[in-house]
Design a protein around this motif. Structure first.
Motif, PDB file in Angstrom:
ATOM      1  N   CYS A 450       0.837  -1.203   0.000  1.00 59.04           N
ATOM      2  CA  CYS A 450       0.000   0.000   0.000  1.00 59.04           C
ATOM      3  C   CYS A 450       0.869   1.250   0.000  1.00 59.04           C
ATOM      4  CB  CYS A 450      -0.939  -0.008   1.196  1.00 59.04           C
ATOM      5  SG  CYS A 450      -2.025   1.423   1.301  1.00 59.04           S
ATOM      6  N   ALA A 451       1.940   1.244   0.807  1.00 58.70           N
ATOM      7  CA  ALA A 451       2.831   2.404   0.880  1.00 58.70           C
ATOM      8  C   ALA A 451       3.462   2.686  -0.486  1.00 58.70           C
ATOM      9  CB  ALA A 451       3.910   2.168   1.935  1.00 58.70           C
ATOM     10  N   LEU A 452       3.917   1.645  -1.159  1.00 60.12           N
ATOM     11  CA  LEU A 452       4.537   1.828  -2.474  1.00 60.12           C
ATOM     12  C   LEU A 452       3.539   2.423  -3.467  1.00 60.12           C
ATOM     13  CD1 LEU A 452       6.917   1.484  -4.367  1.00 60.12           C
ATOM     14  CD2 LEU A 452       6.168  -0.871  -4.793  1.00 60.12           C
ATOM     15  N   LYS A 453       2.309   1.980  -3.392  1.00 60.46           N
ATOM     16  CA  LYS A 453       1.270   2.495  -4.292  1.00 60.46           C
ATOM     17  C   LYS A 453       1.066   3.993  -4.082  1.00 60.46           C
ATOM     18  CE  LYS A 453      -3.641   1.830  -5.425  1.00 60.46           C
ATOM     19  NZ  LYS A 453      -4.874   1.049  -5.084  1.00 60.46           N
ATOM     20  N   GLN A 454       0.954   4.412  -2.823  1.00 58.55           N
ATOM     21  CA  GLN A 454       0.722   5.823  -2.535  1.00 58.55           C
ATOM     22  C   GLN A 454       1.952   6.674  -2.830  1.00 58.55           C
ATOM     23  OE1 GLN A 454      -2.257   7.106  -1.844  1.00 58.55           O
ATOM     24  NE2 GLN A 454      -3.012   5.009  -2.071  1.00 58.55           N
ATOM     25  N   VAL A 455       3.131   6.180  -2.472  1.00 57.04           N
ATOM     26  CA  VAL A 455       4.359   6.932  -2.721  1.00 57.04           C
ATOM     27  C   VAL A 455       4.580   7.118  -4.219  1.00 57.04           C
ATOM     28  CG1 VAL A 455       6.867   6.820  -2.556  1.00 57.04           C
ATOM     29  CG2 VAL A 455       5.471   6.337  -0.545  1.00 57.04           C
ATOM     30  N   THR A 456       4.293   6.098  -4.995  1.00 54.24           N
ATOM     31  CA  THR A 456       4.429   6.202  -6.449  1.00 54.24           C
ATOM     32  C   THR A 456       3.500   7.280  -7.007  1.00 54.24           C
ATOM     33  OG1 THR A 456       5.042   3.865  -6.612  1.00 54.24           O
ATOM     34  CG2 THR A 456       4.263   4.947  -8.625  1.00 54.24           C
ATOM     35  N   LYS A 457       2.260   7.312  -6.533  1.00 56.69           N
ATOM     36  CA  LYS A 457       1.306   8.344  -6.973  1.00 56.69           C
ATOM     37  C   LYS A 457       1.789   9.739  -6.576  1.00 56.69           C
ATOM     38  CE  LYS A 457      -3.009   5.632  -6.875  1.00 56.69           C
ATOM     39  NZ  LYS A 457      -4.345   5.536  -6.211  1.00 56.69           N
ATOM     40  N   LEU A 458       2.289   9.871  -5.363  1.00 59.95           N
ATOM     41  CA  LEU A 458       2.777  11.170  -4.896  1.00 59.95           C
ATOM     42  C   LEU A 458       3.967  11.635  -5.724  1.00 59.95           C
ATOM     43  CD1 LEU A 458       2.531  10.477  -1.063  1.00 59.95           C
ATOM     44  CD2 LEU A 458       1.129  12.107  -2.346  1.00 59.95           C
ATOM     45  N   LEU A 465       9.674  13.612  -1.646  1.00 57.93           N
ATOM     46  CA  LEU A 465       9.483  12.557  -0.649  1.00 57.93           C
ATOM     47  C   LEU A 465      10.789  12.315   0.089  1.00 57.93           C
ATOM     48  CD1 LEU A 465       7.576  10.236  -3.101  1.00 57.93           C
ATOM     49  CD2 LEU A 465       6.521  11.457  -1.200  1.00 57.93           C
ATOM     50  N   ALA A 466      10.708  12.232   1.412  1.00 60.77           N
ATOM     51  CA  ALA A 466      11.901  12.011   2.229  1.00 60.77           C
ATOM     52  C   ALA A 466      11.685  10.827   3.159  1.00 60.77           C
ATOM     53  CB  ALA A 466      12.227  13.257   3.043  1.00 60.77           C
ATOM     54  N   LEU A 467      12.709  10.005   3.277  1.00 61.41           N
ATOM     55  CA  LEU A 467      12.680   8.900   4.244  1.00 61.41           C
ATOM     56  C   LEU A 467      13.142   9.468   5.576  1.00 61.41           C
ATOM     57  CD1 LEU A 467      12.218   5.930   4.834  1.00 61.41           C
ATOM     58  CD2 LEU A 467      14.556   5.458   4.107  1.00 61.41           C
ATOM     59  N   ASP A 468      12.216   9.556   6.538  1.00 64.58           N
ATOM     60  CA  ASP A 468      12.448  10.295   7.773  1.00 64.58           C
ATOM     61  C   ASP A 468      13.067   9.418   8.857  1.00 64.58           C
ATOM     62  OD1 ASP A 468      12.389  12.583   9.268  1.00 64.58           O
ATOM     63  OD2 ASP A 468      10.328  12.312   9.966  1.00 64.58           O
ATOM     64  N   ASN A 469      13.807  10.082   9.747  1.00 64.69           N
ATOM     65  CA  ASN A 469      14.386   9.418  10.929  1.00 64.69           C
ATOM     66  C   ASN A 469      15.150   8.153  10.554  1.00 64.69           C
ATOM     67  OD1 ASN A 469      13.341  11.345  12.725  1.00 64.69           O
ATOM     68  ND2 ASN A 469      11.378  10.277  12.813  1.00 64.69           N
ATOM     69  N   PHE A 470      15.939   8.227   9.495  1.00 68.55           N
ATOM     70  CA  PHE A 470      16.674   7.047   9.044  1.00 68.55           C
ATOM     71  C   PHE A 470      17.670   6.639  10.125  1.00 68.55           C
ATOM     72  CE2 PHE A 470      19.839   4.609   6.741  1.00 68.55           C
ATOM     73  CZ  PHE A 470      19.055   3.824   5.921  1.00 68.55           C
ATOM     74  N   GLY A 471      17.600   5.361  10.497  1.00 69.88           N
ATOM     75  CA  GLY A 471      18.456   4.850  11.564  1.00 69.88           C
ATOM     76  C   GLY A 471      17.727   4.674  12.875  1.00 69.88           C
ATOM     77  N   ASN A 472      16.488   5.157  12.946  1.00 72.76           N
ATOM     78  CA  ASN A 472      15.704   4.988  14.169  1.00 72.76           C
ATOM     79  C   ASN A 472      15.042   3.623  14.221  1.00 72.76           C
ATOM     80  OD1 ASN A 472      14.445   5.747  16.610  1.00 72.76           O
ATOM     81  ND2 ASN A 472      12.601   6.320  15.531  1.00 72.76           N
TER      82      ASN A 472
END
Length: 574
Positions: A450-458, A465-472
């Motif tokens: 589901c996430a991939l579907k929405q991120v692709t549309k966005l 689009l940013a991958l947040d808090n990487f490493g958390n």
């Protein structure tokens, strides 16, 4: 003829009847019988303890026992073995009561031929096997073979009664898998089922003969540890489970990782009845599951967890009021180019202007908010407000400014989320490239498809689009390859570790190198010291934000800052 011999225990004290039964069984040409005899009840019980018996032919009138008492004792000691009563008493009432007390059939001596006797034995054996199969299905999970919910509750009830009688303790463990839904959704139910079977087998390997392990639904399991001495016994068992589940599962050619969250309740320390013990272990399990960044963890129940649950219910009610009364506000924190000091972005940060407690940061309410559908209303309000403000600043700014909005998992995983974003952009007039949506790793592995579907549309909308808090969380580069991100935001803990240790610097360097390979910007959050900033510059990070530059500002103060120009240097101590 049967390929295996059926071993029949004949409990009979009359030598003539023994000889007759032997002859009747030998006359059957379609079945092979081995006859074992006992002339007393005690002798029969000894044989049942020492030999594998297929069925029992029982005369209920014996020298050391008589009537239904004979049947009851034999049946109690061998509940899984079918019993056919062979009696000299032709009493219909006795025959009915015998069947009610566990016998499969009731035959009367002198009225039975070879065919009737062997047929009765075969039918008794098959009926017993059928009963056992049906009983197993009624009490066990069809996928994993573990006890099911019903059997679990029956066993827990008996275990508590036994612990109460003997003044001992027991531990109830509730287990929930972390990351299973993502695997099940992306790789399919076939792989998901195999994974559940693998987990079940490892749980079996961790249990003692006196323990009960059950699957109570989905990816939830439970274990009853009987007769424990103290919490340390429960810790030992729990640690063994965590270690076992922590190893990858090789499923259908793939190495799959799942974590486990475990809640533990102790009888009678935490509760003195079944319902309370289950509820308290469940509270502890959800507390364990709420541990951010933890893939394998456990928590014992404590009384303040119930207090916390009550506080959360009150807080949720207050949050509902905050939504209707417009008590939420947005602060903004600049994102700065580490080389030039130029402000190229503003991250929006939610605050709650509580009527009695003052201005609250997200740590005081976000966990409760994100567990409720209210987060969707708040999230949409934040998105609309930020885009509106962004358009205002765009008209006065010296250079393009990107407005950053943090998304909750629940927001992103809405089927129509991309459409919502598109509608807000159209409504406010903000160009799509001026909006950046920050997505946590948790949202991706919760429901990757589901996430991939929405991120692709966005991405197709032109939204950054940013991958947040990487490493958390998992800190997996897998998502950088699969999702169309434009930036990575280093978690504040990795930012602080980068200047504190060689390992921390190596991790931060790996992140920015991978980001640049994928043509993404690298931003470090939580920058508080010049040493941290110098490290980030040396590692070639693009942007930074944190108290070293500026604290989060109310909208008016952020506007005043931008009106003074889009350049911001580090704040130095006086």
């Amino acid at each position: 003829m049967s390929s295996t011999s059926l071993t029949i225990l004949l409990v009979e004290d009359n030598p003539g009847d023994i000889r007759l039964v032997r002859e009747l069984l030998a006359a059957d040409q379609n079945e092979s019988f081995t006859l074992v005899t006992a002339d007393r009840q005690d002798a029969a019980l000894a044989i049942l303890d020492s030999q594998d018996i297929t069925a029992i032919l029982l005369d209920i009138e014996l020298p050391d026992s008589s009537g239904l008492d004979t049947l009851l004792k034999i049946h109690a000691n061998a509940p899984g073995i079918p019993i056919v009563v062979l009696s000299s008493i032709a009493d219909e009432g006795l025959a009915v009561r015998s069947v009610q007390q566990g016998a499969q059939d009731f035959l009367v001596k002198g009225y039975v031929d070879a065919h009737q006797l062997t047929r009765s034995l075969r039918y008794a054996i098959e009926r017993k096997r059928t009963e056992e199969r049906l009983n197993h299905l009624a009490h066990h999970d069809s996928l994993t073979g573990l006890s099911n919910r019903k059997h679990f509750y029956d066993t827990l009830k008996s275990s508590i009664a036994l612990a109460r009688r003997h003044d001992t303790k027991l531990a109830l463990l509730l287990l929930d898998l972390n990351g299973f839904k993502a695997i099940n959704d992306t790789l399919g139910h076939y792989v998901g089922d195999l994974l559940l079977q693998g987990v079940a087998q490892r749980l079996r390997d961790c249990m003692r003969e006196t323990d009960c392990v059950a699957r109570i639904g989905g990816d939830e399991f439970t274990m009853i540890l009987s007769d424990i001495y103290d919490e340390e016994d429960a810790v030992a068992a729990t640690s063994k489970i965590i270690e076992s589940i922590g190893h990858p599962f090789l499923i259908d050619g793939r190495a799959l990782d799942v974590g486990v969250s475990i809640g533990i309740g102790i009888y009678p320390t935490d509760a003195d009845n079944l319902e309370s013990l289950v509820r308290n272990a469940d509270v502890a399990m959800y507390q364990a599951k709420a541990e951010i960044g933890m893939q394998n963890t456990y928590r014992f129940f404590s009384a303040n967890m119930n207090d916390r649950a009550t506080e959360d219910r009150v807080l949720l009610s207050e949050l509902a009021t905050a939504v209707t009364q417009g008590e939420f506000v947005i602060n903004y924190q600049p994102q700065v180019d580490v080389k030039t000091g130029h402000i190229n972005g503003m991250e929006s940060l939610l605050r709650w202007q509580h009527p009695t407690r003052g201005l609250l940061l997200p740590a005081a309410f976000m966990n409760v908010l994100e567990s409720s559908p209210l987060v969707l209303d708040v999230g949409l309000w934040v998105l609309r407000s930020v885009c509106t403000q962004g358009q205002v600043w765009r008209e006065t700014a010296d250079a393009p400014l990107v407005l950053s909005v943090n998304l909750s998992s629940r927001q992103l995983l809405q089927d129509d989320f991309a459409e919502q974003v598109s509608a807000v952009l159209a409504e406010t007039g903000l160009p799509s490239h001026c909006l950046e949506l920050d997505i946590s790793e948790h949202a991706l592995w919760e429901d990757e498809e589901c996430a991939l579907k929405q991120v692709t549309k966005l991405n197709q909308l032109g939204v950054r689009l940013a991958l947040d808090n990487f490493g958390n969380g998992r800190a997996s580069f897998y998502y950088l390859r699969k999702f169309p991100f434009h930036a990575i935001k280093l978690d504040r803990r990795l930012t602080q570790a980068a200047s504190a240790s060689t390992d921390g610097a190596d991790m931060a360097r790996a992140v920015i190198q991978v980001a640049h390979v994928f043509r993404m910007k690298g931003l470090a959050g939580g920058v508080e010291t010049t040493a941290q900033l110098d490290t980030l510059r040396n590692l070639a990070y693009d942007d930074a934000q944190g108290y070293l530059y500026c604290h989060p500002l109310p909208c008016d103060a952020a506007t005043a800052l931008l009106e003074r120009g889009q350049h911001l240097g580090p704040v130095t101590a006086a």
